[in-house]
Design a protein around this motif. Structure first.
Motif, PDB file in Angstrom:
ATOM      1  N   HIS A  35      -3.089   0.793   9.548  1.00  0.00           N
ATOM      2  CA  HIS A  35      -3.772   0.918   8.270  1.00  0.00           C
ATOM      3  C   HIS A  35      -2.882   0.320   7.191  1.00  0.00           C
ATOM      4  O   HIS A  35      -1.699   0.079   7.404  1.00  0.00           O
ATOM      5  N   CYS A  37      -2.076   0.805   2.806  1.00  0.00           N
ATOM      6  CA  CYS A  37      -2.252   1.711   1.665  1.00  0.00           C
ATOM      7  C   CYS A  37      -2.211   0.909   0.364  1.00  0.00           C
ATOM      8  O   CYS A  37      -1.549  -0.138   0.289  1.00  0.00           O
ATOM      9  N   SER A 110      -8.225   1.445   5.497  1.00  0.00           N
ATOM     10  CA  SER A 110      -7.271   1.319   4.397  1.00  0.00           C
ATOM     11  C   SER A 110      -7.344   2.607   3.596  1.00  0.00           C
ATOM     12  O   SER A 110      -8.352   3.313   3.622  1.00  0.00           O
ATOM     13  N   VAL A 111      -6.263   2.925   2.893  1.00  0.00           N
ATOM     14  CA  VAL A 111      -6.174   4.188   2.160  1.00  0.00           C
ATOM     15  C   VAL A 111      -5.931   3.890   0.685  1.00  0.00           C
ATOM     16  O   VAL A 111      -4.975   3.184   0.338  1.00  0.00           O
ATOM     17  N   TYR A 141      -7.886  10.769  -0.449  1.00  0.00           N
ATOM     18  CA  TYR A 141      -6.632  11.097  -1.140  1.00  0.00           C
ATOM     19  C   TYR A 141      -6.718  10.832  -2.648  1.00  0.00           C
ATOM     20  O   TYR A 141      -5.706  10.920  -3.340  1.00  0.00           O
ATOM     21  N   LEU A 183       1.590   8.615   5.313  1.00  0.00           N
ATOM     22  CA  LEU A 183       0.654   7.487   5.371  1.00  0.00           C
ATOM     23  C   LEU A 183       1.296   6.209   4.860  1.00  0.00           C
ATOM     24  O   LEU A 183       1.134   5.135   5.444  1.00  0.00           O
ATOM     25  N   ILE A 184       2.027   6.317   3.771  1.00  0.00           N
ATOM     26  CA  ILE A 184       2.678   5.134   3.200  1.00  0.00           C
ATOM     27  C   ILE A 184       3.722   4.580   4.163  1.00  0.00           C
ATOM     28  O   ILE A 184       3.800   3.362   4.390  1.00  0.00           O
ATOM     29  N   GLY A 187       2.209   2.803   7.297  1.00  0.00           N
ATOM     30  CA  GLY A 187       1.257   1.730   7.051  1.00  0.00           C
ATOM     31  C   GLY A 187       1.828   0.358   7.356  1.00  0.00           C
ATOM     32  O   GLY A 187       3.032   0.178   7.529  1.00  0.00           O
ATOM     33  N   LEU A 190       2.074  -1.664   1.712  1.00  0.00           N
ATOM     34  CA  LEU A 190       1.721  -0.936   0.495  1.00  0.00           C
ATOM     35  C   LEU A 190       1.394  -1.977  -0.561  1.00  0.00           C
ATOM     36  O   LEU A 190       2.223  -2.833  -0.870  1.00  0.00           O
TER      37      LEU A 190
END
Length: 434
Positions: A35, A37, A110-111, A141, A183-184, A187, A190
């Motif tokens: 993923h 972020c 993706s976040v 989030y 999560l970061i 990933g 960023l």
């Protein structure tokens, strides 16, 4: 994850005919997910046709951009809605656009970190933002807050002159407590924009962004910076140069931002300069096309089979079939470049220039994340004999980015509604995969 570029189905992951090691991806071994972020100022872009009297009524200066208070923004939006003056209303935000397009292209997660107003009414700006964002973009989030999300209201007078009313709303109130460190740090990238660190002193967005960057650097996650606008760069050029040196892996900019950052009007020379501070550069240059530049280890560079191009750096595309690397991962780094003209000479009619650069960046991110995905799942593949930043060569990534930009230019929204049409592989990609 789909293979970057959405080639014919046989080229999606896994590609067993290309690399026997991919047999490791058996049904018994569930692929490790990837993923990216991103942090954004959550906002919508609103376009409306109004009479001159409308601008005077709300004290707006014709042809200029003005920050307005939330109460005035609410009154403007209400009148535009009641009188059916709104032409279009699309989810916006440079990082939001990029993440959406990434998820559409890759069919992968993706976040998004940002602020969303806690009470959402059907038909409101917040509602439209959610409706126009891919379901693959994880919005769980987002930080809830009282008030409106950001609004960029473009008011078009009868003579065509555009005036801009900007309502910041709650978009700069993101607190570090609403970031997810895990999560970061897990990933593939960023993604941030220059807008995030140019907030008012009382707004937490800058400190939140810097904390996210620190976490990404700590875990070796690439930090991708899109410059936003030349006006942000011009008055703090030295600060931005140092910020890039200290924090950034990939810089995305257009030719105006490149000039403001480096002093070079030639995009190629600007890319060369920025490579002194970072690892990879994407520079879109309007009708000229786009440039990609990066570092590669000397013994990993690959000659092009295309015609060598003249420029401020003679024959600058000689090694464009090379895959990008971080400068720190090279013992003998070599700067490599590629250029591509607009796809099909550009569209017959450009419907929207807003978001074309974000689309190109989404393609670059897709290729970077695909490389990470492949390395996680097939670590012994010949594709990973060195610490490459992307799955494909600079030349191939530029073709993909160029194609995505074209799709954005021929539609009104900066966000893709579908992936790209299938296309044939180039000889270059065959060269790499065999």
């Amino acid at each position: 994850m789909k293979f970057p570029g959405q080639r014919k189905s046989k080229h999606f992951f896994p590609v067993e005919s290309r690399d026997p090691l991919l047999s490791e991806l058996s049904p018994l071994n569930k692929p490790i997910a990837s993923h990216i972020c991103g942090i954004d100022q959550v906002l919508v872009d609103i376009e409306a046709h109004v009479p001159e009297s409308f601008l005077a009524k709300y004290g707006l200066s014709k042809g200029h951009s003005m920050l307005i208070e939330p109460a005035k923004a609410e009154a403007i939006y209400k009148e535009l809605t009641e009188n059916d003056l709104i032409v279009s209303e699309y989810a916006g935000g440079t990082i939001g656009n990029t993440l959406h397009n990434y998820s559409v292209l890759s069919d992968d997660r993706s976040v998004l970190f940002g602020v969303m107003n806690e009470s959402i009414r059907v038909g409101s700006s917040s509602y439209r933002y959610l409706c126009n964002t891919s379901s693959k973009v994880d919005l769980n989030y987002l930080q809830p807050a009282a008030g409106s999300i950001g609004q960029c209201i473009t008011l078009i007078a009868p003579d065509g002159e555009r005036s801009f009313a900007i309502n910041k709303g709650v978009m700069n109130l993101l607190d570090v407590s609403h970031l997810d460190k895990t999560l970061i740090q897990t990933g593939s990238a960023l993604v941030i924009s220059a807008y995030l660190v140019r907030c008012d002193a009382h707004e937490p967005m800058k400190d939140t962004t810097m904390q996210a960057v620190a976490w990404a650097k700590e875990a070796g996650v690439p930090v991708v910076l899109t410059m936003g606008t030349k006006f942000i760069v011009e008055d703090r050029k030295d600060w931005w140069q140092q910020f890039i040196r200290d924090n950034v892996t990939v810089v995305a900019m257009n030719e105006d931002e490149a000039l403001a950052l480096t002093g070079h009007s030639d995009p190629l020379l600007a890319c060369e300069q920025v490579l002194d501070w970072t690892d990879m550069v994407l520079c879109t240059a309007g009708p000229v096309g786009l440039y990609l530049a990066a570092h590669v280890e000397d013994d990993q560079k690959r000659d092009t089979s295309r015609q060598l191009l003249p420029g401020a750096i003679p024959e600058f595309n000689r090694f464009e079939f090379s895959r990008p690397m971080r400068k720190a991962d090279c013992q003998q780094p070599v700067k490599v470049y590629t250029h591509i003209s607009p796809y099909m000479g550009g569209p017959d009619r450009i419907k929207n220039t807003n978001g074309a650069g974000d689309g190109a960046l989404a393609a670059v991110l897709h290729d970077m994340a695909a490389n990470d995905y492949h390395r996680l799942n097939v670590p012994n593949s010949s594709k990973h004999v060195a610490q490459f930043l992307a799955y494909s060569s600079l030349s191939q990534v530029s073709k993909y980015a160029n194609r995505v930009s074209y799709e954005v230019l021929v539609q009104h929204s900066p966000r893709l509604s579908r992936g790209l049409p299938e296309r044939e592989d180039s000889l270059e990609e065959v060269y790499w995969d065999q």
